[in-house]
Each structure stands twice: as structure tokens, then as C-alpha cells.
Design a protein around this motif. Sequence first.
Motif, PDB file in Angstrom:
ATOM      1  N   ASN A  61       0.812  -1.220   0.000  1.00  0.00           N
ATOM      2  CA  ASN A  61       0.000   0.000   0.000  1.00  0.00           C
ATOM      3  C   ASN A  61       0.845   1.271   0.000  1.00  0.00           C
ATOM      4  O   ASN A  61       0.316   2.366  -0.239  1.00  0.00           O
ATOM      5  N   GLN A  62       2.145   1.145   0.244  1.00  0.00           N
ATOM      6  CA  GLN A  62       3.030   2.312   0.188  1.00  0.00           C
ATOM      7  C   GLN A  62       3.335   2.719  -1.253  1.00  0.00           C
ATOM      8  O   GLN A  62       3.858   3.804  -1.506  1.00  0.00           O
ATOM      9  N   GLY A  63       3.027   1.832  -2.209  1.00  0.00           N
ATOM     10  CA  GLY A  63       3.209   2.159  -3.620  1.00  0.00           C
ATOM     11  C   GLY A  63       4.641   2.121  -4.106  1.00  0.00           C
ATOM     12  O   GLY A  63       4.962   2.715  -5.142  1.00  0.00           O
ATOM     13  N   THR A  64       5.512   1.421  -3.382  1.00  0.00           N
ATOM     14  CA  THR A  64       6.927   1.390  -3.763  1.00  0.00           C
ATOM     15  C   THR A  64       7.344   0.063  -4.390  1.00  0.00           C
ATOM     16  O   THR A  64       8.528  -0.150  -4.659  1.00  0.00           O
ATOM     17  N   VAL A  65       6.374  -0.835  -4.609  1.00  0.00           N
ATOM     18  CA  VAL A  65       6.660  -2.119  -5.243  1.00  0.00           C
ATOM     19  C   VAL A  65       6.030  -2.123  -6.637  1.00  0.00           C
ATOM     20  O   VAL A  65       4.816  -1.965  -6.777  1.00  0.00           O
ATOM     21  N   LEU A  66       6.866  -2.284  -7.657  1.00  0.00           N
ATOM     22  CA  LEU A  66       6.391  -2.272  -9.037  1.00  0.00           C
ATOM     23  C   LEU A  66       6.581  -3.647  -9.663  1.00  0.00           C
ATOM     24  O   LEU A  66       7.611  -4.298  -9.462  1.00  0.00           O
ATOM     25  N   VAL A  67       5.585  -4.075 -10.420  1.00  0.00           N
ATOM     26  CA  VAL A  67       5.679  -5.304 -11.201  1.00  0.00           C
ATOM     27  C   VAL A  67       5.555  -4.920 -12.667  1.00  0.00           C
ATOM     28  O   VAL A  67       4.536  -4.373 -13.089  1.00  0.00           O
ATOM     29  N   ASN A  68       6.610  -5.137 -13.415  1.00  0.00           N
ATOM     30  CA  ASN A  68       6.647  -4.742 -14.830  1.00  0.00           C
ATOM     31  C   ASN A  68       6.302  -3.267 -15.013  1.00  0.00           C
ATOM     32  O   ASN A  68       5.573  -2.881 -15.924  1.00  0.00           O
ATOM     33  N   GLY A  69       6.831  -2.446 -14.103  1.00  0.00           N
ATOM     34  CA  GLY A  69       6.677  -1.004 -14.216  1.00  0.00           C
ATOM     35  C   GLY A  69       5.406  -0.434 -13.632  1.00  0.00           C
ATOM     36  O   GLY A  69       5.215   0.787 -13.645  1.00  0.00           O
ATOM     37  N   GLU A  70       4.524  -1.273 -13.098  1.00  0.00           N
ATOM     38  CA  GLU A  70       3.255  -0.798 -12.559  1.00  0.00           C
ATOM     39  C   GLU A  70       3.155  -1.106 -11.069  1.00  0.00           C
ATOM     40  O   GLU A  70       3.560  -2.180 -10.620  1.00  0.00           O
ATOM     41  N   LYS A  71       2.596  -0.162 -10.301  1.00  0.00           N
ATOM     42  CA  LYS A  71       2.421  -0.377  -8.869  1.00  0.00           C
ATOM     43  C   LYS A  71       1.475  -1.546  -8.630  1.00  0.00           C
ATOM     44  O   LYS A  71       0.457  -1.684  -9.300  1.00  0.00           O
ATOM     45  N   MET A  81       7.602 -16.187 -14.679  1.00  0.00           N
ATOM     46  CA  MET A  81       8.823 -16.151 -15.472  1.00  0.00           C
ATOM     47  C   MET A  81       8.996 -14.850 -16.247  1.00  0.00           C
ATOM     48  O   MET A  81       8.101 -14.409 -16.954  1.00  0.00           O
ATOM     49  N   PHE A  82      10.161 -14.221 -16.052  1.00  0.00           N
ATOM     50  CA  PHE A  82      10.619 -13.009 -16.728  1.00  0.00           C
ATOM     51  C   PHE A  82       9.930 -11.730 -16.257  1.00  0.00           C
ATOM     52  O   PHE A  82      10.179 -10.655 -16.813  1.00  0.00           O
ATOM     53  N   ASP A  83       9.083 -11.808 -15.237  1.00  0.00           N
ATOM     54  CA  ASP A  83       8.539 -10.578 -14.658  1.00  0.00           C
ATOM     55  C   ASP A  83       9.679  -9.749 -14.065  1.00  0.00           C
ATOM     56  O   ASP A  83      10.714 -10.283 -13.649  1.00  0.00           O
ATOM     57  N   ILE A  84       9.456  -8.442 -13.997  1.00  0.00           N
ATOM     58  CA  ILE A  84      10.424  -7.516 -13.419  1.00  0.00           C
ATOM     59  C   ILE A  84       9.848  -6.946 -12.128  1.00  0.00           C
ATOM     60  O   ILE A  84       8.752  -6.380 -12.120  1.00  0.00           O
ATOM     61  N   LEU A  85      10.585  -7.102 -11.034  1.00  0.00           N
ATOM     62  CA  LEU A  85      10.181  -6.557  -9.743  1.00  0.00           C
ATOM     63  C   LEU A  85      11.095  -5.394  -9.385  1.00  0.00           C
ATOM     64  O   LEU A  85      12.321  -5.526  -9.440  1.00  0.00           O
ATOM     65  N   ALA A  86      10.486  -4.266  -9.035  1.00  0.00           N
ATOM     66  CA  ALA A  86      11.256  -3.085  -8.645  1.00  0.00           C
ATOM     67  C   ALA A  86      10.805  -2.631  -7.266  1.00  0.00           C
ATOM     68  O   ALA A  86       9.609  -2.462  -7.021  1.00  0.00           O
TER      69      ALA A  86
END
Length: 233
Positions: A61-71, A81-86
Motif C-alpha cells: 500500500n506504500q506504492g513502492t513495489v512495481l511489477v513490470n513497471g506498474e504499482k 517467469m521473466f517478470d520484473i520486480l522493482a
Amino acid sequence: MSNHQKRLSVPKSWPIERKESTFTVKADAGPHGEAGVPLVIILRDVLGYVDSVKEARYALNQGTVLVNGEKSVDHRRPIGMFDILAFTQREEYYRVFPGEGGRLSLTPIDADAASSRLGKVVGKRQVKGGDFQLQLHDGTNVRVEDGSEYGTNDSVVVDNESKEIVAHFTYEEGALVTAVAGGHAGNIGTLDEIVVTAGSGPNTVHVETDDGEFETVEDYVVVIDENFTGDDE
């Protein structure tokens, strides 16, 4: 419908211990089908960033975790497989990559590499207006004007912001591939030969590696390039 499932019944690709407890979190419907791992398992069981579902919900809920560029705020969001976590607050970035035995693992990457993701083309069809729609391995679609240059089993790199294709790797002999399932999952090598099987049986491939060679089912390999071998940093 239950939000839990038995650990013993989860796919082999899930990075969890099956005998640790009876149940674990069930993934929502979404990308990657049944193979999708709930995001909370990545946060809790793999990275150790949280200790519970409650903590995972708060963190998301803090909005700082992105999956493939989206919150992402859904702790049961399927990851595959091949997802991007930020993790923007930590300035940490990972690519989900198949490891030994097909179990999903996290490969650290830099912020630039985290701006796009790899997708295997599993289908193609023409849509209204004459454009073509490429279906990727995770269930997402990418629209292109000219579909003639793309074929099944090719791989594409999709920019997370624009959703456009920024690179294309053709499935052909001589291509660099990684096995993502079967007994050779996690192995990387050069596609030496594509063996077309007559009838309804699956095609097979011969792959040369630094340590030798292996044979596997065509569906078990994905075309990659050197940027996807875990040597990004």
C-alpha cells in the motif's frame, strides 16, 4: 472460494518449502496461469522483506513495489517467469528467472534493465484494422502493425512504460536459449538443432552448452540474449 491451497499441491516452480506447513497463499487469477506465484510469497518467503500477509499488504500500500513497471497493491498478484520486480525505496530490481529444476528465482539487475521485460511469443492473430496481436507466455498481448516478422517461439522485449517492442529474438538454430521446464530447466546454451516430429508428438531441440549438450521438448526453451543470463550487473 478459498484464498489458500495446500503446499504439497503447488507447482514445482514455486520457490517455497512444501513440508514446512500445510497451507500457503493462493494466487489470484491473472498472468502466468496456475504457475503464477503470489507476490506475498516473493516478499515473505524469498526476500524476507515481510513476516506476514498483514505486513505485505501494508508494504504494498506504500506504492513502492512495481511489477513490470506498474504499482501492485494486491498481495496475491501472480508473479512468473521473466517478470520484473522493482523496489523503488530500496533501489533494488530483480528479474524472475527459471533456476535449476524449474524453480523460479530472482536475478538482481540494474534500473536500466528493469525498464523492460522478456516475453515468449506463443500465438499470433490478425485483429480489426489489419494489425496483428502477439500473445505472450504470460497471457499478455502486444499489438504490432506487421506481424510477418514474428513467429511462434520467438522472443520479444517489451518496454514497461510504452508497452512497445524494443527488441526481437528469432527462434532459429544458432539462437541463445534457456530451458525453463523439464529436467534441464535453468540450463543456457546455443540451439543446435530443431527436430520436427511427424504426427502429434512435440518437436524437440538439441542445445549445446559450455559443459556439453542436452535434448528437450521445444516448448521448454525460450530464446534470450546475453542480457538475460544473470550477468547484468
